[in-house]
Design a protein around this motif. Structure first.
Motif, PDB file in Angstrom:
ATOM      1  N   SER A 165      51.957  32.728  64.771  1.00  9.74           N
ATOM      2  CA  SER A 165      50.925  32.391  63.783  1.00  9.74           C
ATOM      3  C   SER A 165      50.280  33.638  63.184  1.00  9.74           C
ATOM      4  O   SER A 165      49.882  33.637  62.014  1.00  9.74           O
ATOM      5  N   ASP A 168      52.708  34.750  60.610  1.00 10.57           N
ATOM      6  CA  ASP A 168      52.709  33.774  59.516  1.00 10.57           C
ATOM      7  C   ASP A 168      51.569  34.038  58.537  1.00 10.57           C
ATOM      8  O   ASP A 168      51.760  34.004  57.314  1.00 10.57           O
ATOM      9  N   ALA A 201      61.555  29.674  62.872  1.00  9.91           N
ATOM     10  CA  ALA A 201      60.661  29.117  61.844  1.00  9.91           C
ATOM     11  C   ALA A 201      60.150  30.194  60.890  1.00  9.91           C
ATOM     12  O   ALA A 201      59.756  29.886  59.758  1.00  9.91           O
ATOM     13  N   GLN A 231      59.743  23.910  65.022  1.00 11.23           N
ATOM     14  CA  GLN A 231      58.454  24.236  64.410  1.00 11.23           C
ATOM     15  C   GLN A 231      58.529  24.315  62.884  1.00 11.23           C
ATOM     16  O   GLN A 231      57.563  24.690  62.235  1.00 11.23           O
ATOM     17  N   ASN A 233      58.292  23.838  59.046  1.00 14.47           N
ATOM     18  CA  ASN A 233      57.413  23.127  58.128  1.00 14.47           C
ATOM     19  C   ASN A 233      58.302  22.498  57.056  1.00 14.47           C
ATOM     20  O   ASN A 233      58.698  23.147  56.091  1.00 14.47           O
ATOM     21  N   GLU A 236      57.288  22.613  53.378  1.00 16.42           N
ATOM     22  CA  GLU A 236      57.437  23.950  52.797  1.00 16.42           C
ATOM     23  C   GLU A 236      58.899  24.236  52.477  1.00 16.42           C
ATOM     24  O   GLU A 236      59.220  24.820  51.430  1.00 16.42           O
TER      25      GLU A 236
END
Length: 377
Positions: A165, A168, A201, A231, A233, A236
């Motif tokens: 994260s 990200d 991811a 994981q 998205n 997206e």
């Protein structure tokens, strides 16, 4: 301050402040209540506190109120400085300050000072993803800060290098700024730092970077890797594939991946349209479309083992036979053309798979519901 001037309020406030020290917290709360109403209320509250400070030494409740009033009045840099001074002598204030700053950042999303202050508060509390978020927002609001931001980010990832994260958030900021060189370097570092199970991811960022550089084949490779991650998205990924198809409508690979993505999102009709379009552009994708279909089904259902499977418009029977080979308990294939039905039965015998082949129009077959419902149609 309601219905009167600041000077009139000052006299009353000073008298109350001197006479009732035990009620200073209540006094600050009442001033804050008044300030939150009219448009200029916070400015008046800050001015009132400044005037009071000329006559008396303000204690904690009034000092906090003054800093908060400056923050809401738009004097953000001065407010942050005053809060920093207060925190030096009152660590308990730190927890409340995160909420105060987050509220102010929502009202002033482009203020670099606020985002850097929030970065520091979250870092000290080891909320590393939130710290990275605000560091990225600080960079977006003031790109000239990039050297300072990189140094702060390096200190952050030293504390928690494998946190997906954290990467990200900063990659997202670099992409929104269209700072592709910075994003590319971050992406390389992230793949080295993040555990392999989480790194897949992250390839969504590789796809965005490659698309920005018009390397569409590389972008599709990255999206394929991202799609395999638990994981991922999916929304997206769908967006990225739509942008690639907008540039190259005849790209069968993009259509295939979009169909698989839509299937996993539960948009079956749109997925079927994309799979058909994929085959329309390149019939050689037939096996890959079938594999994508079953990979998505297994991702959704966990396994086909023991499930009842109905293949309408069976054609050669490849889809139904694939389901049986993957463990489906009962498979029914429906096909109207009798010559094709014979072909399906021959194919089933050739691979030694027990399936039911029905020679019927789909509408007629569906008019007679089965005794046991199908799990997959």
């Amino acid at each position: 301050m309601r219905g009167g001037t600041i000077d009139e309020a000052l006299e009353f406030m000073l008298e109350f402040y001197r006479r009732s020290p035990e009620e200073h917290g209540e006094l600050a709360a009442r001033i804050e209540e008044c300030a939150a109403g009219p448009p200029e209320g916070w400015k008046h509250a800050a001015r009132l506190c400044d005037l009071m400070a000329e006559h008396e030494q303000l204690d904690r409740p009034l000092l906090i109120l003054r800093a908060k009033a400056r923050l809401h009045a738009g004097e953000i840099e001065r407010a942050v400085f005053e809060f920093d001074q207060l925190i030096m002598f009152d660590e308990a204030l730190r927890c409340d300050l995160v909420g105060i700053y987050e509220q102010a950042a929502a009202a002033h999303p482009r203020n670099t000072t606020l985002h850097l202050a929030l970065y520091q508060l979250h870092l000290e509390e080891e909320r590393f993803a939130s710290a990275s978020h605000h560091l990225g927002r600080a960079l977006e609001s003031d790109p000239a800060q990039i050297r300072d931001v990189i140094q702060r980010f390096d200190r952050l990832v030293e504390r928690d290098p494998g946190n997906k994260s954290v990467w990200d958030e900063m990659l997202g900021a670099a992409e929104r700024m269209n700072h592709i060189e910075f994003a590319r370097e971050l992406f390389k570092r992230a793949l080295r730092a993040v555990p392999e199970a989480d790194a897949a991811a992250l390839h969504i960022h590789g796809a965005k970077i490659a698309r920005a550089e018009n390397r569409l084949d590389d972008a599709l490779v990255c999206l394929s890797q991202t799609l395999r991650s638990p994981q991922a998205n999916l929304a997206e990924i769908e967006g990225e594939l739509a942008r690639i198809i907008e540039r190259d409508p005849g790209c069968a690979e993009a259509r295939l991946l979009l169909g698989e993505t839509l299937l996993r999102l539960g948009a079956e009709e749109r997925a079927a349209t994309e799979f058909e379009s994929c085959l329309g552009h390149d019939a050689a994708y037939r096996d890959r479309v079938r594999e994508a279909l079953f990979s998505s089904l297994e991702a959704l259902l966990g396994s086909l083992r023991g499930l009842r499977f109905l293949d309408l418009y069976a054609g050669s029977g490849a889809v139904g036979l694939e389901a049986r080979s993957r463990g489906a308990g009962a498979v029914t294939l429906v096909e109207q053309d009798r010559r094709t039905v014979a072909l399906v039965r021959d194919n089933a015998r050739a691979v030694a798979l027990a399936v039911e082949v029905v020679a019927s129009a789909v509408g007629r077959h569906l008019a007679h519901p089965p005794r046991t419902p199908y799990d997959v149609v």
